[in-house]
Design a protein around this motif. Structure first.
Motif, PDB file in Angstrom:
ATOM      1  N   VAL A  46       1.029  -0.996  -0.141  1.00  0.00           N
ATOM      2  CA  VAL A  46       0.065  -0.222   0.044  1.00  0.00           C
ATOM      3  C   VAL A  46       1.326   1.104   0.071  1.00  0.00           C
ATOM      4  O   VAL A  46       1.726   1.524   0.870  1.00  0.00           O
ATOM      5  N   ALA A  49       1.183   4.864   2.848  1.00  0.00           N
ATOM      6  CA  ALA A  49       0.159   4.167   4.134  1.00  0.00           C
ATOM      7  C   ALA A  49       0.584   4.712   5.448  1.00  0.00           C
ATOM      8  O   ALA A  49       0.408   3.933   6.404  1.00  0.00           O
ATOM      9  N   GLY A  54      -4.661   4.977   3.781  1.00  0.00           N
ATOM     10  CA  GLY A  54      -3.703   4.785   3.332  1.00  0.00           C
ATOM     11  C   GLY A  54      -3.336   2.625   4.601  1.00  0.00           C
ATOM     12  O   GLY A  54      -2.831   2.734   4.280  1.00  0.00           O
ATOM     13  N   THR A  57      -6.427   1.324   5.097  1.00  0.00           N
ATOM     14  CA  THR A  57      -6.261   0.332   3.869  1.00  0.00           C
ATOM     15  C   THR A  57      -5.030  -1.064   4.759  1.00  0.00           C
ATOM     16  O   THR A  57      -5.972  -1.938   4.897  1.00  0.00           O
ATOM     17  N   ALA A  58      -3.746  -0.014   5.265  1.00  0.00           N
ATOM     18  CA  ALA A  58      -2.584  -1.776   5.003  1.00  0.00           C
ATOM     19  C   ALA A  58      -3.603  -2.228   6.422  1.00  0.00           C
ATOM     20  O   ALA A  58      -2.936  -3.921   6.268  1.00  0.00           O
ATOM     21  N   ALA A  62      -3.693  -6.418   7.047  1.00  0.00           N
ATOM     22  CA  ALA A  62      -3.073  -7.323   8.145  1.00  0.00           C
ATOM     23  C   ALA A  62      -3.986  -8.112   8.274  1.00  0.00           C
ATOM     24  O   ALA A  62      -4.017  -8.787   8.914  1.00  0.00           O
ATOM     25  N   THR A  68       1.750  -7.417   5.035  1.00  0.00           N
ATOM     26  CA  THR A  68       1.597  -5.988   4.385  1.00  0.00           C
ATOM     27  C   THR A  68       2.905  -5.142   4.267  1.00  0.00           C
ATOM     28  O   THR A  68       3.573  -5.474   5.520  1.00  0.00           O
ATOM     29  N   LEU A  70       4.169  -1.405   3.690  1.00  0.00           N
ATOM     30  CA  LEU A  70       3.960   0.361   4.045  1.00  0.00           C
ATOM     31  C   LEU A  70       4.379   0.650   3.229  1.00  0.00           C
ATOM     32  O   LEU A  70       5.770   0.793   3.156  1.00  0.00           O
ATOM     33  N   ARG A  82       3.125   1.365  11.547  1.00  0.00           N
ATOM     34  CA  ARG A  82       3.641  -0.013  11.548  1.00  0.00           C
ATOM     35  C   ARG A  82       3.025  -0.494  12.932  1.00  0.00           C
ATOM     36  O   ARG A  82       2.735  -1.370  13.537  1.00  0.00           O
ATOM     37  N   VAL A  94       3.847  -7.200   8.626  1.00  0.00           N
ATOM     38  CA  VAL A  94       4.263  -5.850   8.483  1.00  0.00           C
ATOM     39  C   VAL A  94       5.436  -5.405   7.833  1.00  0.00           C
ATOM     40  O   VAL A  94       6.332  -5.222   9.281  1.00  0.00           O
TER      41      VAL A  94
END
Length: 319
Positions: A46, A49, A54, A57-58, A62, A68, A70, A82, A94
């Protein structure tokens, strides 16, 4: 009745793009929600992020089990995002990578790092955005909103095709804007060199390009089983909106959607099974018209002309 209400919300804009529109449409979505582990074993990237849509969404990707990544311009902000995701989703995987999507060298470095660390990429969300107060250019001389919303995503997608093709069901999503409805395709002046520069207009013009090019990029990548969509999140309360458009943001603050609500359709497009029909423009989990005003329509040859200009400016070889 439900379809009539949905169409009315779409055409009236104000209620449809607010949190009220989201909640009214959500009544129909219960059976459409992705399974809790829908993205287990999949990898998602993404851009933009570090905050807002963003980051939301991330976090949701996750939570659905995706590994995921970032992609952020500011690593400090990205690290905070994160950690917030890890706090909210214990055990999530992440990662963080630096990527300024307006700058070709940064894009290439990001794609190289991802190629070293991941064998495949299943989801690519082009969310990073800018709304400058004055006209600015990237290091290659391209207007900043065009570079960020169009050229950068084209280049990043092209550089990541080997990873995306390895997925077998890769999904690319552009986070556009309903603001594009008021703008025609800027065929004669994609770099916004003529007339008085307005950041909101530049933003909307570049989002129009995103939506117009979605089916072309989808066709370009279809043989490699990479689908491409665009969507708009409605009016969302994000740090970017409040800082760039303070009067607008403050005037309708109570009606603005949360970042999580704005992220919903993007997450649904990437996680639902079977995959939605590709190459379209979406809002609140439904395909939407690309034009409501006659002056925004354009002939196919104008779109293809702009498409080839953007591919060249992005450093992407025409197919």
């Amino acid at each position: 009745m439900i379809r009539t209400l949905d169409a009315l919300l779409d055409r009236t804009i104000v209620p449809g793009y607010t949190r009220a529109g989201y909640h009214l449409r959500k009544i129909c979505w219960t059976r459409e929600d992705p399974a809790e582990d829908a993205l287990r074993g999949r990898t998602a990237l993404v851009t933009g992020a570090g905050s807002g849509i963003g980051a939301a969404t991330a976090a949701r990707l996750a939570a659905l089990g995706a590994s995921t990544v970032l992609a952020v311009r500011d690593l400090g902000r990205g690290e905070r995002a994160r950690r917030e995701i890890l706090d909210a989703v214990p055990g999530a995987e992440v990662h963080l990578v630096r990527c300024d999507v307006a700058e070709p060298d940064s894009i290439d470095a990001c794609a190289g790092a991802l190629g070293d660390d991941f064998g495949t990429l299943d989801i690519l969300v082009h969310n990073a955005g800018v709304l400058p107060g004055e006209r600015a250019e990237n290091s290659r001389g391209h207007e900043l909103t065009l570079a960020t919303h169009v050229l950068g995503p084209l280049r990043l997608t092209a550089r990541l095709v080997p990873l995306l093709a390895g997925s077998g069901d890769a999904r690319v999503v552009f986070v556009a804007s309903g603001g594009m409805y008021a703008q025609p395709l800027p065929v004669g002046d994609p770099e916004y060199r003529r007339g008085e520069y307005r950041g909101a207009t530049a933003y909307a013009r570049s989002k129009r390009i995103q939506v117009a090019m979605t089916p072309l990029l989808d066709q370009r990548l279809a043989d490699q089983r990479i689908s491409v969509q665009s969507m708009h999140p409605g009016w969302v309360r994000t740090p970017g909106l409040i800082s760039a458009l303070p009067r607008f943001g403050n005037a309708i603050r109570p009606a603005l959607r949360t970042a999580e609500q704005g992220a919903d359709t993007t997450v649904w497009l990437t996680a639902t099974t079977p995959a939605p029909i590709s190459g379209h423009f979406w809002h609140d989990r439904r395909i939407r018209r690309e034009h409501y005003l006659p002056y925004t329509r354009y002939p196919e040859e104008e779109l293809l002309s702009l498409w080839h200009y953007c591919l060249g400016a992005a450093g992407v070889r025409a197919a």
